[in-house]
Scaffold this active site. Structure first.
Site, PDB file in Angstrom:
ATOM      1  N   CYS A  95      33.169  41.962  28.520  1.00  7.78           N
ATOM      2  CA  CYS A  95      34.610  42.098  29.671  1.00  7.78           C
ATOM      3  C   CYS A  95      35.135  43.315  28.893  1.00  7.78           C
ATOM      4  CB  CYS A  95      35.371  41.363  29.658  1.00  7.78           C
ATOM      5  SG  CYS A  95      35.389  39.779  30.615  1.00  7.78           S
TER       6      CYS A  95
ATOM      7  N   ASN B 161      29.074  44.163  34.260  1.00  6.65           N
ATOM      8  CA  ASN B 161      29.252  43.261  33.348  1.00  6.65           C
ATOM      9  C   ASN B 161      28.876  41.428  33.792  1.00  6.65           C
ATOM     10  OD1 ASN B 161      29.245  41.009  31.074  1.00  6.65           O
ATOM     11  ND2 ASN B 161      31.551  40.803  31.604  1.00  6.65           N
ATOM     12  N   GLU B 162      30.095  41.032  34.673  1.00  8.63           N
ATOM     13  CA  GLU B 162      30.461  39.917  35.493  1.00  8.63           C
ATOM     14  C   GLU B 162      30.812  40.078  37.078  1.00  8.63           C
ATOM     15  OE1 GLU B 162      33.422  36.811  33.263  1.00  8.63           O
ATOM     16  OE2 GLU B 162      31.406  35.845  32.312  1.00  8.63           O
TER      17      GLU B 162
END
Ligand code: AHR
Length: 660
Positions: free
Chosen positions: A248, A379-380
């Site tokens: 994150c 990333n996510e």
């Protein structure tokens, strides 16, 4: 063991839902050494790095002074002035105050006014203390402008918890111009929580900045480098890749707080400090003194990858801040700087020393390219906003660098609407490799050893980029790095390896945690200021990483893959370099299981090696100086073309035999 006892254990386990086998149980497996044509990618077992849990600042980065350049939100955080007249009106010793100057980026300096020579002191507490070792040398450096000229020396003392001096040095200062001063101090005693005390000879005003102390003994002896013991732990994993800088942290809570690699290269003193997004993320584990100095920046990450023989995998913001926080979006019309960051990064890593960004790399001491082959976009992230942005990155990167492999993401969860949506859309776009994350229960891991059996062999490849079994609940502070979790991960990983045709990269997460400075648990490697320890999960990763093999072969139980029958899991490879077969077997039950493996297709040597990682107690953990669960090696003999062994209860066993 008496059979009556066995059956009552069996009954008890059956009632609790665990897998049980009978006393007569014998597994008969077939190992077919015939080539399947499926390669184990050299990137199969890698490392996920993020500055969480004091992973970089306070951890891998060996800097011992916290808030060395007074850039934290509270400028004097980490510093005490016990006898300053700011605290006591009766003592006219002096004081320090953080003030702004006109310096470009690293904007604050410390102005020290000493009124009473020897009376004033300034103490840095380090990152939960400073670990110093008897007879080791520590490099001190600082920048100073001796404004009034009457201060002749700055004294540095290492003091233990009781305030006793355990090492000291004095450095002469002169001139009003900013200069960098250096010195060295030798510790006389080993102290886990030392502090650095600064006093002054003479009175007057002196400006100071970048007050720093590093052990001389760093990884590869690099000045102001990384903690040797921590890098060694990474090296020992034999990692196929290093993913950095997160996590994150790539995204930031807001776009302004995203990780911007360009701000992390060049002279360390010019790297702009940024709040660490894990600072106060969790109410249960607040770390208000957690900031990123970027002493480890992208150059250092690339260099670390090279040092440990891992392919670098940098991950960049795609213009979406963490969707668990603000989810702030860079409008599509304003995405260019983000895309340009990716393009420039490739030039930084691979461009000739004559190119603009290649020159930055060369000037930092690495004229040869880093040979970057892959890059992560986001990333996510999840949802249409991600897909829309991914498309722009993909087009731009591949237009300039057609061979660059792009890693995309499927969000934070291993299934559900967003996961399905992400995969569907990315597949349509012919995405090359998709990152999946799963933090779940040990049971989930065992049940998901077949997860990839049904994945499309012709679709995108999988990067199992973040996973870890959670003993209590996702990110619960009560989670433990216990054997239950590690064993479940070992079982699950047989499914990763068996599906190497689809799964090309995998990494446990998070990687590091400081004993006192962590926010998230479980973690692969724990450390304090002086020591580290390997969790059972670490040993599972290490065994896979060091026994990855090169080619998948088949091991079956009655013609079927071994994915939990009798609580057993298995996978097998050959290693064309060492000329071995390597079988990984995981027994998740509470009973040893006799197992014979008939070998077909190749003649094996008469003797082999067994590496066993086990514990009778699923709640066992390792700790500092407590390597309770660790791999144990032994030799065994084959019976003709059969491997006949007993796989201990709750064990992960690696069987290695040379091919004749
Ligand atoms: O590993 C900890 C965090 O978990 C990572 O930063 C993030 O990608 C995931 O949500």
């Amino acid at each position: 063991m008496k059979s009556g006892f066995v059956s009552s254990v069996a009954l008890a386990l059956a009632l609790t839902g665990s897998v049980v086998c009978t006393a007569q149980q014998k597994n008969s497996y077939v190992l077919d050494c015939k080539e399947t044509g499926i390669k184990i990618q050299p990137t199969m077992y890698g490392i996920f790095f993020e500055d969480i849990n004091l992973g970089a600042d306070g951890g891998l980065y060996a800097e011992m002074v916290k808030n060395r350049s007074f850039e934290f939100a509270a400028p004097l955080m980490g510093w005490e002035q016990p006898n300053s007249d700011r605290h006591s009106l009766n003592d006219k010793s002096g004081y320090a105050n953080a003030v702004r100057t006109e310096k470009k980026v690293n904007s604050r300096i410390l102005r020290v006014e000493v009124k009473n020579a020897g009376g004033y002191s300034l103490i840095n507490e380090g990152f939960r203390g400073m670990g110093v070792k008897a007879n080791d040398l520590y490099n001190i450096s600082f920048m100073a402008a001796n404004q009034s000229g009457a201060i002749s020396k700055v004294k540095f003392q290492l003091v233990d918890e009781a305030g006793k001096v355990v090492g000291e040095t004095a450095i002469s200062v002169s001139g009003t111009a900013w200069k960098t001063y250096t010195g060295q101090v030798k510790a006389t005693t080993t102290v886990n929580k030392a502090k650095l005390k600064i006093t002054f000879d003479g009175t007057g005003v002196i400006d100071m900045d970048m007050i720093s102390m590093f052990p001389q003994d760093t990884w590869k002896g690099r000045k102001n480098g990384m903690r040797k013991d921590l890098v060694q732990m990474l090296y020992d994993l034999n990692p196929g890749f290093l993913r950095f800088p997160g996590g994150c942290i790539v995204e930031g809570r807001t776009l302004e707080q995203r990780y911007q690699w360009k701000k992390t290269v060049g002279p360390v003193e010019d790297r702009e400090t940024l709040i660490n997004r894990w600072n106060v993320e969790f109410g249960h584990k607040q770390t208000p003194d957690y900031f990123q100095t970027f002493g480890i920046g992208f150059f250092e990450y690339f260099q670390l990858s090279e040092d440990i023989g891992a392919e670098p995998l940098p991950v960049l913001s795609c213009g979406i801040a963490c969707q668990f926080n603000t989810g702030e979006l860079a409008p599509m019309g304003e995405l260019d700087p983000y895309v340009q960051d990716a393009i420039d990064l490739i030039e930084f890593a691979n461009g000739p020393a004559t190119s603009a960004w290649g020159k930055v790399r060369a000037d930092m001491g690495h004229p040869a390219p880093f040979n970057l082959k892959m890059i992560g976009v986001g990333n996510e992230q999840w949802g249409p906003d991600y897909i829309e942005r991914y498309k722009v990155f993909e087009k731009a990167i591949h237009a300039k660098y057609p061979n660059m492999k792009i890693v995309s993401g499927s969000g934070p969860f291993p299934d559900g609407e967003q996961f399905d949506y992400g995969w569907k859309e990315l597949k349509k776009l012919n995405a090359q490799i998709i990152d999946e994350h799963y933090y779940n229960t040990p049971t989930w891991f065992k049940e998901n050893a077949t997860r990839y059996d049904k994945y499309d062999r012709k679709g995108p490849k999988v990067f199992a980029g973040e996973y870890a079994a959670q003993s209590v609940a996702i990110a619960s502070p009560e989670n433990k790095n216990n054997w239950d979790c590690a064993l479940a991960e070992a079982a699950f990983m047989t499914g990763l390896e068996r599906n190497a045709e689809v799964v090309n990269m995998t990494s446990y997460a998070p990687l590091f945690a400081h004993e006192e400075g962590w926010q998230w648990t479980p973690d692969l490697i724990w450390f304090n200021n002086l020591q580290t320890y390997a969790t059972p999960n670490y040993y599972v990763q290490k065994l896979y990483g060091n026994n990855a093999g090169t080619d998948l072969i088949s091991i079956t139980d009655k013609g079927k893959a071994i994915t939990g029958q009798n609580g057993m899991f298995a996978t097998a490879v050959t290693d064309k370099i060492t000329g071995e077969v390597i079988i990984k077997v995981v027994n998740t039950t509470a009973k040893a299981q006799k197992t014979d493996i008939s070998v077909k297709g190749k003649k094996l040597a008469k003797q082999g090696t067994l590496i066993t990682l086990k514990s009778d107690n699923l709640t066992t953990e390792n700790g500092f100086g407590k390597d309770t669960i660790k791999p144990v090696e032994s030799a065994f003999s084959l019976s003709g073309s059969k491997i006949d062994i007993e796989v201990p209860a709750q064990a992960f066993v690696i069987i290695k035999v040379k091919i004749n």
